[in-house]
Design a protein around this motif. Sequence first.
Motif, PDB file in Angstrom:
ATOM      1  N   ASP A  78       8.275  10.379 -17.649  1.00 21.48           N
ATOM      2  CA  ASP A  78       7.086   9.775 -18.240  1.00 21.48           C
ATOM      3  C   ASP A  78       5.865  10.207 -17.442  1.00 21.48           C
ATOM      4  OD1 ASP A  78       7.260   8.340 -15.888  1.00 21.48           O
ATOM      5  OD2 ASP A  78       7.837   6.449 -16.834  1.00 21.48           O
ATOM      6  N   GLU A  79       4.756   9.468 -17.590  1.00 24.00           N
ATOM      7  CA  GLU A  79       3.496   9.878 -16.943  1.00 24.00           C
ATOM      8  C   GLU A  79       3.549   9.764 -15.428  1.00 24.00           C
ATOM      9  OE1 GLU A  79       3.327   5.506 -17.925  1.00 24.00           O
ATOM     10  OE2 GLU A  79       3.852   7.346 -19.016  1.00 24.00           O
ATOM     11  N   ASP A  80       4.551   9.088 -14.875  1.00 24.68           N
ATOM     12  CA  ASP A  80       4.674   8.951 -13.421  1.00 24.68           C
ATOM     13  C   ASP A  80       5.501  10.066 -12.787  1.00 24.68           C
ATOM     14  OD1 ASP A  80       3.152   6.610 -12.924  1.00 24.68           O
ATOM     15  OD2 ASP A  80       4.776   5.357 -13.701  1.00 24.68           O
ATOM     16  N   PHE A  81       6.044  10.946 -13.585  1.00 28.94           N
ATOM     17  CA  PHE A  81       6.901  12.009 -13.063  1.00 28.94           C
ATOM     18  C   PHE A  81       6.074  13.023 -12.281  1.00 28.94           C
ATOM     19  CE2 PHE A  81       9.000  16.212 -13.925  1.00 28.94           C
ATOM     20  CZ  PHE A  81      10.103  16.010 -13.115  1.00 28.94           C
ATOM     21  N   ALA A  82       6.530  13.340 -11.065  1.00 27.66           N
ATOM     22  CA  ALA A  82       5.827  14.301 -10.209  1.00 27.66           C
ATOM     23  C   ALA A  82       6.525  15.649 -10.148  1.00 27.66           C
ATOM     24  CB  ALA A  82       5.675  13.736  -8.794  1.00 27.66           C
ATOM     25  N   GLY A  83       7.858  15.656 -10.131  1.00 27.17           N
ATOM     26  CA  GLY A  83       8.567  16.929 -10.081  1.00 27.17           C
ATOM     27  C   GLY A  83       9.973  16.787  -9.543  1.00 27.17           C
ATOM     28  N   LEU A  84      10.648  17.944  -9.447  1.00 30.84           N
ATOM     29  CA  LEU A  84      12.033  17.995  -8.983  1.00 30.84           C
ATOM     30  C   LEU A  84      12.173  19.036  -7.885  1.00 30.84           C
ATOM     31  CD1 LEU A  84      13.883  18.094 -12.433  1.00 30.84           C
ATOM     32  CD2 LEU A  84      13.665  16.102 -10.946  1.00 30.84           C
ATOM     33  N   VAL A  85      13.003  18.731  -6.911  1.00 22.53           N
ATOM     34  CA  VAL A  85      13.374  19.690  -5.871  1.00 22.53           C
ATOM     35  C   VAL A  85      14.893  19.755  -5.851  1.00 22.53           C
ATOM     36  CG1 VAL A  85      13.332  20.259  -3.428  1.00 22.53           C
ATOM     37  CG2 VAL A  85      11.314  19.235  -4.495  1.00 22.53           C
ATOM     38  N   THR A  86      15.451  20.938  -6.075  1.00 20.53           N
ATOM     39  CA  THR A  86      16.910  21.085  -6.129  1.00 20.53           C
ATOM     40  C   THR A  86      17.437  21.725  -4.851  1.00 20.53           C
ATOM     41  OG1 THR A  86      16.758  23.250  -7.209  1.00 20.53           O
ATOM     42  CG2 THR A  86      16.852  21.322  -8.640  1.00 20.53           C
ATOM     43  N   ASP A  87      18.608  21.283  -4.457  1.00 16.04           N
ATOM     44  CA  ASP A  87      19.319  21.834  -3.301  1.00 16.04           C
ATOM     45  C   ASP A  87      20.697  22.254  -3.794  1.00 16.04           C
ATOM     46  OD1 ASP A  87      20.690  22.418  -0.981  1.00 16.04           O
ATOM     47  OD2 ASP A  87      19.905  20.713   0.151  1.00 16.04           O
ATOM     48  N   GLU A  88      20.839  23.534  -4.136  1.00 12.82           N
ATOM     49  CA  GLU A  88      22.093  24.011  -4.717  1.00 12.82           C
ATOM     50  C   GLU A  88      23.231  23.927  -3.718  1.00 12.82           C
ATOM     51  OE1 GLU A  88      23.783  28.095  -6.780  1.00 12.82           O
ATOM     52  OE2 GLU A  88      21.665  27.587  -6.984  1.00 12.82           O
ATOM     53  N   ALA A  89      22.945  24.187  -2.459  1.00 11.76           N
ATOM     54  CA  ALA A  89      24.008  24.161  -1.454  1.00 11.76           C
ATOM     55  C   ALA A  89      24.621  22.771  -1.326  1.00 11.76           C
ATOM     56  CB  ALA A  89      23.460  24.632  -0.108  1.00 11.76           C
ATOM     57  N   GLN A  90      23.788  21.739  -1.474  1.00 15.72           N
ATOM     58  CA  GLN A  90      24.264  20.364  -1.345  1.00 15.72           C
ATOM     59  C   GLN A  90      24.599  19.725  -2.688  1.00 15.72           C
ATOM     60  OE1 GLN A  90      24.846  18.937   1.636  1.00 15.72           O
ATOM     61  NE2 GLN A  90      24.183  20.825   2.627  1.00 15.72           N
ATOM     62  N   GLY A  91      24.318  20.445  -3.790  1.00 15.70           N
ATOM     63  CA  GLY A  91      24.552  19.865  -5.104  1.00 15.70           C
ATOM     64  C   GLY A  91      23.691  18.629  -5.329  1.00 15.70           C
TER      65      GLY A  91
END
Length: 209
Positions: A78-91
């Motif tokens: 929604d309007e409060d969403f800032a973003g995503l950070v993924t860590d593939e090594a840690q799943g």
Amino acid sequence: MIEPRKDRRSRAWLLVTASVATAVVAAISAAHAADRPPRPPDHSVELTTSPPTTAEASASASAEALSSVADQVAALSDEDFAGLVTDEAQGRIASYWVNDAPQAVHDLAAATPHGVRLDVLTGASYSRSDLKAAGDRIMRDPIWRAIDLSSVAVNPDGSGLKVNLVGALPSASQRAAVADAARMPASALEFRPDEGSIVQLPAKIVAPD
């Protein structure tokens, strides 16, 4: 009936002639074969594709799972969403929100889909839409030409903007002008100069989808 002697001689002559012709053809073929250079040995190597290793298959499955969960979070944002950070090594995926995330996101995190750990982190300084709007304001302001701006990138944790430059770092007054154009404090802007690899292109905003 006994054939006339003349016919017997004619047939014998034909047989002899045919035998001689066959011998001549065989001799010519043998001579050509002797003159022909030997065929080089075949050193070609048949290329085969090895099946993926267990580690490669696991990494591919992990990347697909992360991508699937990230898409689901984005669809629920929604309007409060800032973003995503993924860590593939840690799943692991860290999702950032200005205020609390929708309940559907919490439910998704509790389900640990595909074995992916989804963290819901609140308290981001800016939403993604706010940061994209701030980047647009910088692009429309004449200051971008004065500082040789290349692009503006949205920080996926909602902390601010990265301002990428073609040239050197701007002066203090220029930084203040960029902050005024963005309508945000200078502390939320990170200026990154060219290290010799940036080619001047039309300025743009970079934001993860």
